[in-house]
Write a protein that holds these residues in place. Structure first.
Motif, PDB file in Angstrom:
ATOM      1  N   THR A   1       0.833  -1.206   0.000  1.00 55.70           N
ATOM      2  CA  THR A   1       0.000   0.000   0.000  1.00 55.70           C
ATOM      3  C   THR A   1       0.864   1.250   0.000  1.00 55.70           C
ATOM      4  OG1 THR A   1      -1.775  -1.153   1.178  1.00 55.70           O
ATOM      5  CG2 THR A   1      -1.807   1.253   1.233  1.00 55.70           C
ATOM      6  N   LEU A   2       1.903   1.248   0.852  1.00 57.11           N
ATOM      7  CA  LEU A   2       2.827   2.385   0.887  1.00 57.11           C
ATOM      8  C   LEU A   2       3.599   2.527  -0.428  1.00 57.11           C
ATOM      9  CD1 LEU A   2       4.187   1.975   4.532  1.00 57.11           C
ATOM     10  CD2 LEU A   2       2.741   3.833   3.694  1.00 57.11           C
ATOM     11  N   LEU A   3       3.977   1.391  -1.029  1.00 55.94           N
ATOM     12  CA  LEU A   3       4.659   1.442  -2.326  1.00 55.94           C
ATOM     13  C   LEU A   3       3.760   2.067  -3.386  1.00 55.94           C
ATOM     14  CD1 LEU A   3       6.560  -1.985  -2.515  1.00 55.94           C
ATOM     15  CD2 LEU A   3       7.547   0.317  -2.421  1.00 55.94           C
ATOM     16  N   ALA A   4       2.443   1.703  -3.332  1.00 54.32           N
ATOM     17  CA  ALA A   4       1.508   2.302  -4.290  1.00 54.32           C
ATOM     18  C   ALA A   4       1.450   3.811  -4.108  1.00 54.32           C
ATOM     19  CB  ALA A   4       0.119   1.691  -4.114  1.00 54.32           C
ATOM     20  N   GLY A   5       1.412   4.270  -2.865  1.00 51.08           N
ATOM     21  CA  GLY A   5       1.404   5.700  -2.604  1.00 51.08           C
ATOM     22  C   GLY A   5       2.680   6.387  -3.084  1.00 51.08           C
ATOM     23  N   GLN A   6       3.832   5.720  -2.878  1.00 52.94           N
ATOM     24  CA  GLN A   6       5.102   6.304  -3.301  1.00 52.94           C
ATOM     25  C   GLN A   6       5.202   6.375  -4.814  1.00 52.94           C
ATOM     26  OE1 GLN A   6       7.072   7.442  -0.827  1.00 52.94           O
ATOM     27  NE2 GLN A   6       8.261   8.466  -2.452  1.00 52.94           N
ATOM     28  N   VAL A   7       4.741   5.313  -5.500  1.00 54.39           N
ATOM     29  CA  VAL A   7       4.728   5.335  -6.966  1.00 54.39           C
ATOM     30  C   VAL A   7       3.828   6.462  -7.465  1.00 54.39           C
ATOM     31  CG1 VAL A   7       4.057   4.066  -9.047  1.00 54.39           C
ATOM     32  CG2 VAL A   7       5.295   2.896  -7.212  1.00 54.39           C
ATOM     33  N   ALA A   8       2.708   6.670  -6.795  1.00 55.45           N
ATOM     34  CA  ALA A   8       1.795   7.747  -7.185  1.00 55.45           C
ATOM     35  C   ALA A   8       2.465   9.107  -7.043  1.00 55.45           C
ATOM     36  CB  ALA A   8       0.523   7.681  -6.339  1.00 55.45           C
TER      37      ALA A   8
ATOM     38  N   MET B   1       0.612  11.338  -9.510  1.00 54.54           N
ATOM     39  CA  MET B   1      -0.798  11.003  -9.325  1.00 54.54           C
ATOM     40  C   MET B   1      -1.248  11.509  -7.958  1.00 54.54           C
ATOM     41  SD  MET B   1      -0.949   7.079 -10.713  1.00 54.54           S
ATOM     42  CE  MET B   1      -0.239   6.573 -12.275  1.00 54.54           C
ATOM     43  N   ASN B   2      -2.556  11.404  -7.693  1.00 51.09           N
ATOM     44  CA  ASN B   2      -3.092  11.771  -6.379  1.00 51.09           C
ATOM     45  C   ASN B   2      -2.751  10.648  -5.396  1.00 51.09           C
ATOM     46  OD1 ASN B   2      -4.767  12.180  -4.091  1.00 51.09           O
ATOM     47  ND2 ASN B   2      -6.103  13.492  -5.330  1.00 51.09           N
ATOM     48  N   ALA B   3      -1.651  10.834  -4.689  1.00 53.29           N
ATOM     49  CA  ALA B   3      -1.128   9.765  -3.826  1.00 53.29           C
ATOM     50  C   ALA B   3      -2.089   9.391  -2.706  1.00 53.29           C
ATOM     51  CB  ALA B   3       0.216  10.180  -3.241  1.00 53.29           C
ATOM     52  N   GLY B   4      -2.787  10.396  -2.148  1.00 58.17           N
ATOM     53  CA  GLY B   4      -3.724  10.100  -1.061  1.00 58.17           C
ATOM     54  C   GLY B   4      -4.836   9.171  -1.486  1.00 58.17           C
ATOM     55  N   ASN B   5      -5.408   9.422  -2.670  1.00 61.71           N
ATOM     56  CA  ASN B   5      -6.466   8.553  -3.180  1.00 61.71           C
ATOM     57  C   ASN B   5      -5.941   7.164  -3.502  1.00 61.71           C
ATOM     58  OD1 ASN B   5      -9.149   9.627  -3.318  1.00 61.71           O
ATOM     59  ND2 ASN B   5      -8.350  11.220  -4.650  1.00 61.71           N
ATOM     60  N   VAL B   6      -4.783   7.100  -4.140  1.00 64.35           N
ATOM     61  CA  VAL B   6      -4.188   5.805  -4.475  1.00 64.35           C
ATOM     62  C   VAL B   6      -3.935   4.996  -3.201  1.00 64.35           C
ATOM     63  CG1 VAL B   6      -2.120   4.689  -5.401  1.00 64.35           C
ATOM     64  CG2 VAL B   6      -3.203   6.562  -6.660  1.00 64.35           C
ATOM     65  N   LEU B   7      -3.387   5.681  -2.179  1.00 64.91           N
ATOM     66  CA  LEU B   7      -3.124   5.010  -0.908  1.00 64.91           C
ATOM     67  C   LEU B   7      -4.419   4.442  -0.322  1.00 64.91           C
ATOM     68  CD1 LEU B   7      -0.741   4.680   1.264  1.00 64.91           C
ATOM     69  CD2 LEU B   7      -1.899   6.546   2.456  1.00 64.91           C
ATOM     70  N   PHE B   8      -5.474   5.247  -0.283  1.00 60.78           N
ATOM     71  CA  PHE B   8      -6.751   4.824   0.298  1.00 60.78           C
ATOM     72  C   PHE B   8      -7.320   3.621  -0.448  1.00 60.78           C
ATOM     73  CE2 PHE B   8     -11.376   4.930  -0.071  1.00 60.78           C
ATOM     74  CZ  PHE B   8     -11.759   4.825   1.254  1.00 60.78           C
ATOM     75  N   PHE B   9      -7.424   3.721  -1.760  1.00 60.56           N
ATOM     76  CA  PHE B   9      -8.065   2.646  -2.532  1.00 60.56           C
ATOM     77  C   PHE B   9      -7.215   1.378  -2.568  1.00 60.56           C
ATOM     78  CE2 PHE B   9     -10.495   6.254  -4.294  1.00 60.56           C
ATOM     79  CZ  PHE B   9     -11.773   5.742  -4.145  1.00 60.56           C
ATOM     80  N   THR B  10      -5.898   1.524  -2.575  1.00 58.51           N
ATOM     81  CA  THR B  10      -5.045   0.330  -2.538  1.00 58.51           C
ATOM     82  C   THR B  10      -5.236  -0.420  -1.217  1.00 58.51           C
ATOM     83  OG1 THR B  10      -3.394   1.417  -3.932  1.00 58.51           O
ATOM     84  CG2 THR B  10      -2.688  -0.536  -2.723  1.00 58.51           C
ATOM     85  N   LEU B  11      -5.290   0.337  -0.123  1.00 60.94           N
ATOM     86  CA  LEU B  11      -5.468  -0.297   1.190  1.00 60.94           C
ATOM     87  C   LEU B  11      -6.824  -0.986   1.300  1.00 60.94           C
ATOM     88  CD1 LEU B  11      -4.584  -0.919   4.057  1.00 60.94           C
ATOM     89  CD2 LEU B  11      -5.410   1.349   4.741  1.00 60.94           C
TER      90      LEU B  11
END
Length: 901
Positions: free
Chosen positions: A786-793, A798-808
């Motif tokens: 999940t954190l990796l998805a946010g970092q890639v965003a 990309m909107n890292a906050g949204n990516v983090l939320f939806f990935t989790l």
């Protein structure tokens, strides 16, 4: 039937309740004719169905109110009595103080949704438990319309005439009409530990409750004898009802499972407080606003504790118990389900449990060499032996057989006695006239200790005693033998001959029963003295055809099955060998079993190595359980008689028979088999294991999801990463992932592998150390990707906050598919095949999408629709998280196969 005004005006007459109250309190001072007049009944025929219905309407059901009523409003308000809700309310108050109105409103909405969800789950659990209670009705024999009928105890009314025998629980207060050898356990009312003798004699003076020897009281137990009782009070008007009114509402103690779940919560609370402290320090170091630190700390505390866990566990248990009830298995206590899965030894009776309990008389033998068997029915003779045998069959009998409307026979009573009446009817014996020409004057009730039953009847100017029982016991009371139509002295050779014949019958798989009589001029106090031996019969009770498969299941599940029966040892060995029950053909008999306090280590070891016990008494069953429990075995014990109650209570799981079991045994047991089948017992153990595995499975799922949230928020705070998981987003994640997927896991049907594992230790925690390690591994994997998805965003703008939320949230939803055994394939297992899991995933995903596409809902959560690139990123890391966990489980397949997750 007489029609007294006192009862005909009962519905409308305000004095009626006073009259009934005086009868209730002073019934022991009234004579039977007086009560018969007051209650407008007939002690020979009972009430008519119409009159009984009228009285039921006037008096209400014969039930004891517990004082606890299901209140929907209180149930809803109870959802707010939680530390979790208090924390959320503090968060809402703080955000309101800082005028962050959207957050404050959103938190209040989440509180409302969480409490509503808890309310709905508890409401469903309450309904499930109430449905379960409806399955545990108690039946009683009542004379209605001049016929002995079986009715539900709650439908009894004052004026009913009730017949009870050893093993029954007295269903209402009443005055004894007639009795034989009556012994009653009144400890529930008087505290008297020793059963008391009862009789029908009048009492003219004022006496205490414990001295009212001509009355019976609701909730007490018939230990010996038979009795006909006139009901004088029901429901809350009984003495037991008086006690119920005086009792204050008490708090039900927590079950072991509830205590274990409470331990989880305390452990998680400590963990969350430690993390909150670290995060608070990190926030101060990074100079974050105080309100943000407080909100994150509160959100972390909420994320750490799966608030729906106790309710989901209760619902899973209740649903499982209802599912078992549909399979003829009534589990009376939630905590019994936990113990079922840990059972290591089953102590089972033979008759009706391993066999069909459909007895048929197939052989008769009379001195000197008269025999009859079913294969040669023409061998029936018309001599004195058969005449006396028919007298025993009909008179020494408490069962009833009568023609039904559909042409079949209506039967009530013990299967063996029913088979005797059927035999007599089939061979031309007029059972009705046979009983009508004699008046019963005495009785020696059957007990597990004596294994003899006798009746004394007045026939003209002579007394006739009829008796039946185990040959080795009955012959001890015989002084003469009927041979060639003449009576002569019984000698040692006769005894040995008939004991050998009895053993031969038992060796052929038949249940042997001996018959005797005596005829004298006057009534005798010791009716068993000086009996005349008639002969022996053999009853066929074939083994259940489907038992072998269940026994094989028990062996695969690491459960040892031991037969404890009151039958002849040869019969027990014969049935055991047919079923493949025991590895040896040796049986220990009751005569070979010393009392527990005289048993040495060698004797205990011998008992533990033996699989068949015959001619054992209830006391010896209790001793055997003590030996097993000394070895830390978890014992399931079946029983049906009144004297089995101590053993049923002593066992870790007491199992009563629903058909032939006495009310006392059913009250003492934790579980009731409505069909008396051993197969149902094995099904219950399987269900118990599945239910416990389901509870453990969704605990692992919830804890790993919540821990992943803690790790993510903690890592972001400690490293001051350029994206955030907002407190409201954490609350939404918990709302979506903690309810529906957990419920779906709680009703998984399981598979056959559950009966191929050795029983778990009862003292073992729900979550072992290995499983805690697995929870941490799961949480780390979900959190890392999940954190990796946010970092890639962040890197790809990309909107890292949204990516983090939806990935989790999608990683957690897909994580439910990991809650299977390591050896199972990904595409075919009991989780994938559970339609409720897929329904939960669809509904949970729909909630997330709905919140995202509705602007008014999305705004407080800082969410927006993902674009194509963001969607691919979320999907990729969510699936990677799923597959990495599966690969790790497969790599450790040997370890996880022993300790599946």
């Amino acid at each position: 039937m007489r029609q007294s005004r006192s009862y005909r005006l009962s519905v409308q007459n305000p004095c009626y309740n006073m009259t009934m109250e005086s009868i209730k309190l002073k019934a022991y001072k009234h004579s039977i004719p007086s009560l018969e007049e007051l209650l407008d009944t007939d002690t020979e025929k009972g009430l008519s169905s119409q009159e009984a219905a009228s009285r039921l309407s006037a008096n209400g059901f014969n039930i004891i109110s517990t004082g606890r009523r299901f209140n929907i409003l209180l149930l809803f308000l109870r959802q707010y009595k939680s530390p979790v809700v208090y924390l959320l309310l503090v968060a809402a108050a703080l955000t309101a103080i800082y005028r962050e109105w959207p957050d404050a409103v959103a938190i209040m909405i989440v509180i409302a949704i969480n409490t509503l969800t808890g309310f709905l789950m508890e409401f469903q659990a309450e309904r499930s438990m109430n449905a379960l209670k409806q399955l545990t009705h108690v039946s009683v024999r009542v004379y209605r319309d001049g016929i002995l009928q079986i009715l539900e105890a709650e439908n009894i009314v004052p004026g009913d005439v009730i017949y009870l025998e050893a093993g029954d629980i007295v269903p209402a207060d009443g005055r004894i009409i007639k009795t034989a050898g009556l012994l009653v356990d009144e400890a529930t009312l008087t505290g008297e530990s020793v059963p008391v003798e009862k009789n029908e004699r009048d009492i003219t003076t004022e006496v205490l409750l414990a001295e009212q020897t001509n009355c019976l009281f609701k909730g007490t137990a018939i230990r010996r004898g038979t009795v006909t009782m006139l009901c004088t009070a029901t429901g809350m008007r009984t003495e037991l009802g008086n006690i119920a009114e005086m009792l204050e509402t008490t708090i039900k103690p927590a079950t072991p499972l509830e205590k274990k779940l409470a331990v989880f919560s305390s452990q998680l609370l400590i963990l969350s407080l430690i993390l909150v402290a670290f995060i608070a320090v990190a926030g101060l170091v990074n100079r974050q606003p105080l309100i943000e630190i407080i909100r994150i700390a509160i959100a972390l505390s909420v994320a750490a504790i799966p608030e729906g866990l106790p309710v989901v566990a209760t619902l899973a248990l209740a649903r499982g118990m209802i599912r078992m009830a549909k399979q003829c298995i009534i589990v009376k206590h939630l905590m019994a389900v936990e113990t079922l899965g840990a059972t290591t030894v089953i102590c089972t009776d033979k008759t009706g449990t391993l066999t069909e309990n459909d007895l048929e008389l197939v052989q008769l033998a009379f001195p000197p060499a008269f025999t009859w068997n079913k294969e040669a029915p023409s061998s029936i003779r018309s001599d004195e032996s058969y005449k006396r045998f028919y007298q025993v069959a009909v008179l020494c009998n408490t069962a009833s057989v009568s023609p039904g409307k559909d042409g079949k026979l209506n039967t009530t009573g013990d299967p063996l006695e029913i088979s005797l009446l059927k035999f007599a009817i089939q061979h031309g014996c007029d059972t009705c006239n046979g009983v009508a020409t004699y008046a019963k004057t005495g009785e020696y009730p059957f007990s597990s200790e004596t294994r003899i039953m006798a009746m004394q009847h007045q026939g003209g100017d002579r007394m006739l005693v009829t008796a039946k029982g185990a040959a080795e016991d009955l012959l001890q009371h015989c002084t003469h033998i009927l041979e060639n139509n003449e009576v002569r002295k019984l000698n040692a050779g006769d005894v040995n001959k008939w004991l050998k014949h009895t053993a031969w019958l038992a060796g052929e798989g038949l249940k042997p029963l001996a018959f005797a009589y005596n005829e004298c001029e006057e009534s005798r106090h010791a009716i068993l003295d000086g009996l005349i031996f008639i002969g022996v019969g053999g009853f066929l009770d074939p083994p259940r055809m489907d038992i072998a498969a269940s026994l094989s299941q028990c062996r695969s599940a690491g459960i040892r099955v031991v037969m404890l029966t009151g039958d002849h040892p040869a019969t027990a060995i014969h049935i055991a060998s047919q079923l493949g029950l025991a590895d040896n053909t040796r049986a220990i008999t009751g005569r070979e079993m010393p009392p527990f306090n005289e048993l040495d280590a060698t004797g205990k070891k011998y008992w533990l190595q033996t699989g068949i016990f015959a001619r054992v008494s209830p006391a010896q069953k209790l001793d055997y359980i003590k030996v097993l429990q000394e070895e830390h075995e978890v014992v399931a014990m079946t029983g049906d008689g009144v004297n089995d109650a101590p053993a049923l209570r002593k066992a870790d799981i007491g199992i009563a028979m629903g058909i032939r079991g006495s009310q006392v045994s059913r009250e003492a047991a934790d579980m009731i088999l409505q069909d008396d089948s051993f197969n149902s017992l094995v099904k219950a153990i399987r269900e118990g294991r599945i239910i416990f595995d389901n509870i453990r499975r969704f605990i692992i799922y919830l804890l790993s999801c919540n821990l992943s949230e803690l790790l993510i928020v903690g890592t972001i705070a400690l490293l001051d990463l350029p994206f955030r998981l907002l407190p409201l987003q954490i609350l939404l994640i918990n709302l979506v992932t903690d309810v529906l997927p957990a419920l779906a896991l709680g009703i998984t049907k399981g598979d056959d592998a559950v009966m191929k594992k050795t029983p778990r230790l009862l003292s073992a925690p729900v979550i072992s150390r290995a499983k805690w390690k697995a929870i941490v591994i799961y949480a780390v994997i979900i959190g890392t990707f999940t954190l990796l998805a946010g970092q890639v965003a962040v890197i790809t703008s990309m909107n890292a906050g949204n990516v983090l939320f939806f990935t989790l949230i999608f990683s957690q939803l897909l994580h439910v598919l990991n809650m299977t055994d390591a050896k199972d394939t990904f595409h075919d297992n009991y989780i994938v095949n559970n339609r409720y899991v897929w329904l939960a995933l669809v509904l949970s995903s729909s909630i997330v999408i709905l919140v995202t596409i509705v602007p008014a809902l999305a705004r407080p959560f800082r969410l927006h629709l993902l674009n194509f690139e963001e969607s691919l990123l979320v999907l990729f890391f969510s699936l990677v998280s799923l597959f990495v966990i599966r690969i790790i489980k497969k790599l450790g397949v040997e370890r996880y196969a022993r300790n599946s997750l």
